[in-house]
Design an enzyme around this catalytic site. Structure first.
Site, PDB file in Angstrom:
ATOM      1  N   GLU A 231       0.798  -1.222   0.000  1.00 47.77           N
ATOM      2  CA  GLU A 231       0.000   0.000   0.000  1.00 47.77           C
ATOM      3  C   GLU A 231       0.841   1.288   0.000  1.00 47.77           C
ATOM      4  O   GLU A 231       0.775   2.099   0.925  1.00 47.77           O
ATOM      5  CB  GLU A 231      -0.977   0.012   1.175  1.00 47.77           C
ATOM      6  CG  GLU A 231      -1.975  -1.137   1.130  1.00 47.77           C
ATOM      7  CD  GLU A 231      -3.028  -1.063   2.229  1.00 47.77           C
ATOM      8  OE1 GLU A 231      -2.793  -0.335   3.231  1.00 47.77           O
ATOM      9  OE2 GLU A 231      -4.075  -1.707   2.092  1.00 47.77           O
ATOM     10  N   GLU A 351      -6.066  -7.715  -1.872  1.00 46.15           N
ATOM     11  CA  GLU A 351      -6.673  -7.668  -0.541  1.00 46.15           C
ATOM     12  C   GLU A 351      -8.158  -7.369  -0.701  1.00 46.15           C
ATOM     13  O   GLU A 351      -8.521  -6.329  -1.269  1.00 46.15           O
ATOM     14  CB  GLU A 351      -6.037  -6.604   0.356  1.00 46.15           C
ATOM     15  CG  GLU A 351      -4.637  -6.908   0.840  1.00 46.15           C
ATOM     16  CD  GLU A 351      -4.158  -5.898   1.888  1.00 46.15           C
ATOM     17  OE1 GLU A 351      -5.014  -5.254   2.543  1.00 46.15           O
ATOM     18  OE2 GLU A 351      -2.924  -5.751   2.041  1.00 46.15           O
TER      19      GLU A 351
END
Length: 452
Positions: A231, A351
């Site tokens: 991320e 995810e």
């Protein structure tokens, strides 16, 4: 005949002695993981490649017409595997159980951390270029055990967040070394010395020779892909060009050391300030100000596939389930379309998190978001579009509650979720060009499953 018996005994005694010594060493040294037995045999596994918008498994031993099979992914996250593998005994048995149970649900790819940076006792990188061999052997075990169960791994190389060190730890290392560096974590992406720290880490990982299998990580087909960062975000939107340059540089560096594995960024999938989709598809104005841009970052030459995350419960927390479901559908459609028409690359949702398991709202709501994601991936796969798969965040086993977050659950304790996961695995398998499950299970998890 007597002489033959004596000869057999002379050959047998040394073997029995070696076996007894091995048992003693295991029980006396196994728990501190300083001694490990080499793996004499592992199942065959082929590397994964990319063909336009699809993943393919390349079988070097097959005839030319049969040497590739399309690979659709149903997978999961268990970020804690290396941490649990540092010590022997029950800790490693939990890792083995997670990988075994994943395989039993037909899951084929697991994403996990290959980093822990800092001064803690379980840190893999204690300081720049200094590593804890005991922790490295834990990662060795994860790779060997994954291959044993036919699971491929996405290994993430650093965290954007401070958990397990992250980019903030790299900046602190530079400061502790007396280097004049800004306190902003954006220095991670721009300062040449910090970038050298990270490159040294990449090189150490890729050149690592597994203490159990003897195989270099760069030559290990059980590794599906390298993820540059979990991320990536910037502290300031003005740092977006710096992040773009960092991804370009680091992806090229990985490829200079390893041409066998795929590389992805690790993006959440947000669109940047200079795109119309930022307003149309992002969950809020805040998402465009993080310095990342899904299309621009994913289009980099040495990035093999696009990565996306999906957390409607977290991103739009005040909306009802219906609104979250509609948003998720739009989010998935937008990124798959970009994969097909703009990027020309596979799109993997690495995810996918939902709070439904925790809230236990009732049968009508159970697994609605996960089902929506699965249906979108399945429809994309049937049409041979760029939606290549999805990975749940995250699965646990009993005894690893310390790694639990709001989106974690034990699949076999949630029967409806378990059935949904298995069904997705089986229907993706059913539309692959040929069976791409490089595993030897005592029972095919899809045997007897009715899939559309």
């Amino acid at each position: 005949m007597v002489m033959d018996a004596e000869c057999r005994d002379k050959k047998l005694y040394p073997l029995l002695g070696m076996l007894l010594l091995s048992i003693l060493l295991y029980f006396n040294l196994g728990n501190n993981n300083l001694f490990s037995f080499p793996i004499l045999w592992q199942p065959h596994m082929d590397f994964v490649s990319v063909n336009s918008t699809h993943f393919t498994i390349v079988n070097d031993g097959a005839a030319a017409a049969e040497n590739q099979s399309t690979f659709y992914i149903n997978g999961w996250n268990s970020y804690w595997l290396m941490q649990e593998s540092i010590w022997g005994g029950p800790s490693r048995s939990r890792v083995s159980k997670m990988l075994r149970r994943g395989a039993q649900m037909g899951l084929t790819v697991c994403r996990t951390w290959a980093f822990n940076d800092g001064h803690g006792p379980n840190a893999l990188q204690i300081s720049p270029r200094v590593f804890n061999e005991r922790v490295f052997r834990g990662l060795d075990y994860v790779i060997v055990e994954a291959k044993k169960h036919g699971i491929r791994l996405i290994l993430s190389l650093v965290n954007n967040l401070n958990n397990f060190g992250g980019k903030d730890q790299y900046v602190r290392w530079a400061q502790e070394a007396g280097i004049n560096v800004s306190s902003s974590t954006d220095s991670f992406f721009s300062h040449p010395i910090i970038k050298d720290y990270y490159k040294a880490y990449i090189k150490a990982i890729l050149s690592r020779k597994n203490s159990l299998s003897g195989v270099k990580y760069a030559d290990e087909p059980a590794i599906f892909a390298w993820e540059l960062m979990n991320e990536p975000r910037c502290a300031s939107s003005s740092s977006a060009p710096i992040l773009q340059a960092w991804i370009t540089e680091m992806a090229a560096f990985v490829k200079s050391l390893d041409q066998k594995h795929l590389v992805t960024v690790g993006l959440e999938g947000f669109y940047g300030l200079n795109t119309t989709k930022g307003q149309e598809v992002n969950p809020g104005e805040w998402a465009a100000s993080l310095g990342s841009d899904f299309v621009e970052n994913s289009a980099i030459e040495n990035i093999d596939f696009a990565s996306v995350h999906a957390y409607p419960d977290s991103w739009i927390p005040h909306d009802d389930l219906g609104a979250k479901t509609r948003y998720l559908s739009q989010w998935v459609d937008s990124h798959i379309s970009d994969g097909d028409h703009v990027l020309k690359k596979p799109v993997l949702f690495t995810e996918v998190g939902s709070l439904v398991h925790v809230n236990n709202k009732g049968p009508a709501d159970e697994d609605m978001l996960l089902k929506t994601m699965y249906d979108k991936i399945y429809e994309s796969a049937k049409k041979r579009q760029a939606g290549a798969g999805a990975l749940i965040w995250q699965l646990l086993v009993e005894g690893v509650e310390q790694y639990q977050d709001r989106f974690s659950f034990v699949a076999w304790d949630n029967p409806s979720s378990y059935k949904l996961i298995l069904k997705q695995s089986c229907r993706l398998k059913s539309i692959s060009s040929r069976s791409s499950w490089n595993r030897k299970l005592s029972k095919d998890p899809c045997s007897g499953q009715l899939v559309p």
